[in-house]
Write an enzyme that holds these catalytic residues in place. Structure first.
Site, short mmCIF file in Angstrom:
data_model
loop_
_atom_site.label_atom_id
_atom_site.label_comp_id
_atom_site.label_asym_id
_atom_site.label_seq_id
_atom_site.Cartn_x
_atom_site.Cartn_y
_atom_site.Cartn_z
N LEU A 101 33.05 19.00 49.30
CA LEU A 101 34.26 18.58 50.40
C LEU A 101 34.24 17.04 50.32
O LEU A 101 33.51 16.28 49.80
CB LEU A 101 33.48 18.61 51.70
CG LEU A 101 33.25 20.28 52.37
CD1 LEU A 101 32.38 20.06 53.69
CD2 LEU A 101 34.33 20.81 52.30
N ASP A 102 35.54 16.55 50.54
CA ASP A 102 35.99 15.17 50.53
C ASP A 102 35.23 14.24 51.36
O ASP A 102 34.51 14.74 52.13
CB ASP A 102 37.38 15.06 50.73
CG ASP A 102 38.39 15.72 49.81
OD1 ASP A 102 37.79 15.96 48.59
OD2 ASP A 102 39.70 16.10 50.04
N ARG A 103 35.34 13.06 51.25
CA ARG A 103 34.57 12.16 51.92
C ARG A 103 34.95 12.12 53.49
O ARG A 103 34.04 12.03 54.15
CB ARG A 103 34.83 10.78 51.32
CG ARG A 103 33.95 9.55 52.17
CD ARG A 103 34.31 8.18 51.55
NE ARG A 103 33.43 7.26 52.13
CZ ARG A 103 33.14 5.99 51.45
NH1 ARG A 103 33.62 5.79 50.37
NH2 ARG A 103 32.10 5.10 52.13
#
Length: 352
Positions: A211-213
């Site tokens: 998952l992206d930051r």
């Protein structure tokens, strides 16, 4: 009225001429790019994320205190109420998966030796290959130096004279908060998802997918390499559901276009379902099976929308119900069995 003296000229005009020349010099100096001084250190730049058009954005590097310790904030699992009224942490369950193992094909009962070593928590698969080549691994009393050698789970594998066994399987579900990157190790000592599950178990864990930051929601952890490969392989078409918040209302034409599927720079992006959840048409529910990098944000950026918030609410049939942000829980045995048999018919498509 002052008379003009031809011999001396007009002093006021002479002044204006000098003033204009000085103004021209100052104007050219402003337009001319300033050259850095010889001793001036060039400004460092680093990746800051992506803008509305999904293009990389770079900015100046902030100086960090070298004495500052890396992030080590302790996080805990979900706590359950006990009879005494006190809270206690959820215990790591024991999984009885023998019934599943019996139904597996015979060839799946054999695993590569490097995977056997990695599952025992000794090292990674690549490092295990080095140990095998050096002759430090023995199977049933015989040294093995052949890469790709397969063993049965009942075989006796020894390293430095000590018997090793694969670790017991662990399956964990985390509700990821913002500002944590999905990686097992970060040289810049930023906050990673591994800090959130630190101390959950003695076995090595790794996140399945990423998952992206700034993306929140469900993130699955395990040490089961076979299951991880299944959940990330595109042939199995694992479903993911996101709640998407946009910077402006979405039009009906764009909703229909996204449902029909669009072509991005890396190919076709298929959407299984898209529903508008709010009256102002800025909050959407998106169901997708693609695992391409930043696929959700890129789909909406293609139509000129910025995703201001992105939350994964379901993954492979699992939901984040009763998991607060930043907390985790272990899967029960029924959930693990469901994952093992999830999209079982897709295995034929993968083999083709």
């Amino acid at each position: 009225m002052k008379k003009f003296n031809a011999s001396k000229g007009d002093s006021s005009r002479k002044y204006d001429k000098n003033k204009r020349s000085s103004d021209n010099k100052s104007r050219t100096s402003r337009n001319k790019p300033q050259q850095p001084e010889k001793n001036e250190v060039p400004e460092k730049r680093e990746y800051k994320g992506r803008g509305k058009n999904e293009r990389p954005v770079y900015g100046s590097v902030e100086e960090k205190d070298q004495k500052k310790k890396p992030f080590r904030k302790p996080y805990s699992p979900i706590k359950r109420g006990s009879k005494a009224g006190k809270e206690k942490s959820e215990n790591q369950p024991e999984y009885n998966l023998k019934a599943i193992q019996k139904t597996l094909p015979r060839e799946e009962a054999e695993i590569r030796l490097n995977k056997f070593i990695a599952n025992a928590g000794i090292c990674s698969r690549r490092e295990a290959d080095s140990l095998i080549e050096k002759g430090e691994i023995a199977v049933n009393g015989k040294l093995v130096t052949e890469l790709g050698y397969k063993v049965l789970r009942k075989d006796k594998v020894t390293y430095k004279g000590k018997s090793i066994r694969p670790e017991k399987p662990v399956y964990l579900l985390l509700n990821k908060p913002k500002d944590f990157i999905t990686t097992t190790d970060d040289p810049l000592e930023r906050k990673t998802v591994m800090h959130l599950v630190e101390g959950a178990c003695e076995e090595r864990l790794f996140p399945v997918g990423r998952l992206d930051r700034n993306t929140t929601g469900l993130l699955f952890f395990t040490n089961d390499g076979e299951l991880s490969a299944k959940l990330t392989h595109p042939a199995y078409e694992i479903k993911k559901i996101y709640q998407v918040t946009l910077d402006k209302p979405i039009s009906k034409n764009d909703v229909d276009a996204i449902r029909d599927g669009i072509t991005l720079e890396d190919g076709l992006a298929e959407v299984d379902d898209l529903q508008v959840l709010s009256l102002d048409k800025t909050i959407l529910g998106l169901e997708i099976h693609s695992g391409k990098n930043r696929i959700v944000r890129r789909i909406f950026a293609h139509f000129g929308y910025e995703v201001t918030a992105l939350d994964r609410v379901a993954f492979a049939g699992l939901s984040k119900k009763d998991i607060p942000r930043g907390k985790y829980r272990f899967l029960n045995e029924k959930e693990v069995i469901n994952l093992k048999y999830l999209n079982k018919g897709k295995n034929k498509k993968r083999q083709k």
